[in-house]
Scaffold this motif. Sequence first.
Motif, PDB file in Angstrom:
ATOM      1  N   ASN A 194      -2.578 -14.135 -48.976  1.00 46.49           N
ATOM      2  CA  ASN A 194      -3.380 -13.770 -47.820  1.00 46.49           C
ATOM      3  C   ASN A 194      -4.655 -13.058 -48.252  1.00 46.49           C
ATOM      4  N   ASN A 195      -5.542 -12.808 -47.291  1.00 43.25           N
ATOM      5  CA  ASN A 195      -6.877 -12.304 -47.571  1.00 43.25           C
ATOM      6  C   ASN A 195      -6.866 -11.112 -48.518  1.00 43.25           C
ATOM      7  N   SER A 196      -7.638 -11.237 -49.602  1.00 42.19           N
ATOM      8  CA  SER A 196      -7.873 -10.171 -50.589  1.00 42.19           C
ATOM      9  C   SER A 196      -6.649  -9.799 -51.418  1.00 42.19           C
ATOM     10  N   ALA A 197      -5.558 -10.531 -51.316  1.00 35.68           N
ATOM     11  CA  ALA A 197      -4.433 -10.313 -52.238  1.00 35.68           C
ATOM     12  C   ALA A 197      -4.846 -10.787 -53.624  1.00 35.68           C
ATOM     13  N   SER A 198      -4.292 -10.161 -54.677  1.00 36.75           N
ATOM     14  CA  SER A 198      -4.668 -10.550 -56.027  1.00 36.75           C
ATOM     15  C   SER A 198      -3.460 -10.548 -56.953  1.00 36.75           C
ATOM     16  N   ILE A 199      -3.554 -11.372 -57.979  1.00 37.38           N
ATOM     17  CA  ILE A 199      -2.557 -11.421 -59.048  1.00 37.38           C
ATOM     18  C   ILE A 199      -3.287 -11.130 -60.349  1.00 37.38           C
ATOM     19  N   ARG A 200      -2.835 -10.110 -61.086  1.00 35.74           N
ATOM     20  CA  ARG A 200      -3.448  -9.809 -62.364  1.00 35.74           C
ATOM     21  C   ARG A 200      -2.422 -10.051 -63.464  1.00 35.74           C
ATOM     22  N   CYS A 201      -2.909 -10.477 -64.590  1.00 40.29           N
ATOM     23  CA  CYS A 201      -2.043 -10.746 -65.745  1.00 40.29           C
ATOM     24  C   CYS A 201      -0.906 -11.681 -65.374  1.00 40.29           C
ATOM     25  N   GLY A 202      -1.201 -12.736 -64.637  1.00 33.51           N
ATOM     26  CA  GLY A 202      -0.143 -13.651 -64.236  1.00 33.51           C
ATOM     27  C   GLY A 202      -0.684 -14.953 -63.697  1.00 33.51           C
ATOM     28  N   ARG A 203       0.225 -15.723 -63.124  1.00 32.10           N
ATOM     29  CA  ARG A 203      -0.098 -17.060 -62.627  1.00 32.10           C
ATOM     30  C   ARG A 203       0.611 -17.311 -61.311  1.00 32.10           C
ATOM     31  N   ALA A 204       0.133 -18.295 -60.565  1.00 34.62           N
ATOM     32  CA  ALA A 204       0.808 -18.764 -59.358  1.00 34.62           C
ATOM     33  C   ALA A 204       1.167 -20.221 -59.590  1.00 34.62           C
ATOM     34  N   LEU A 205       2.458 -20.518 -59.708  1.00 39.18           N
ATOM     35  CA  LEU A 205       2.944 -21.857 -60.036  1.00 39.18           C
ATOM     36  C   LEU A 205       3.886 -22.323 -58.946  1.00 39.18           C
ATOM     37  N   ALA A 206       3.469 -23.316 -58.185  1.00 39.27           N
ATOM     38  CA  ALA A 206       4.276 -23.868 -57.096  1.00 39.27           C
ATOM     39  C   ALA A 206       4.746 -25.264 -57.500  1.00 39.27           C
TER      40      ALA A 206
END
Length: 223
Positions: free
Chosen positions: A154-166
């Motif tokens: 959602n708006n302005s959410a962030s992931i640091r030092c990682g990945r998003a794998l679907a």
Amino acid sequence: MINGDLGLSPGASITGLGSIDITGTVHNTDSVAQQAQFDALAAYNFLAAQSSAQSVNLSGQDLGSVGVLLPGVYRFDSDAYLTGNLVLDAMNDPGALFVFQIGTALTTASSAVLDLINGGTNASVFFQVGSSATLGTGSLFEGSILANQSITLNNSASIRCGRALALNGAVTMDTNTISTSCATAPDSGNGQAIPEPAPLALLGIGLIGVAASRRQSAKRRNA
């Protein structure tokens, strides 16, 4: 903003690519993306198979209320929620590993924070999610999410030092930042730079996601 690569396989629907600032390469249904899809599935199964006999069952608890967690395997029989802050203490172990096995969905509340402290260059955080993951507005997440279905930031959410794998659905982004590198990640807030997760090549993964489009416990300490 994506600090890393973006990939899709199978299919060819990457929507809003012109609005994404990406430092890496876009792999749209090419051989690299196809291999990443295979590797993501292998990594998902690897994480799911980590011994339940040695895991800590946190089912029914809010991750925001468990206090500080140490390296290990944590299990949720169904949904997992994070409201407030969760601290993961790597105990100065450069190879510390945190694995979260989630039976169904992972959801973080708005402005929730997951913070890894006292980590080394190879400290790693992985969330194996049985269905889909949703990161709430303005939440700050750390580590890699491997979801069987979709991932929504959602708006302005962030992931640091990682990945998003679907594996089987979309990675949907809305004014977000995802970074695979900790060299450019913000400070953790405790005066220590955020360590980068171990290269996902360890599990055979090299992409930040397999799809992208525009468009959320009683206190516990693992001894």
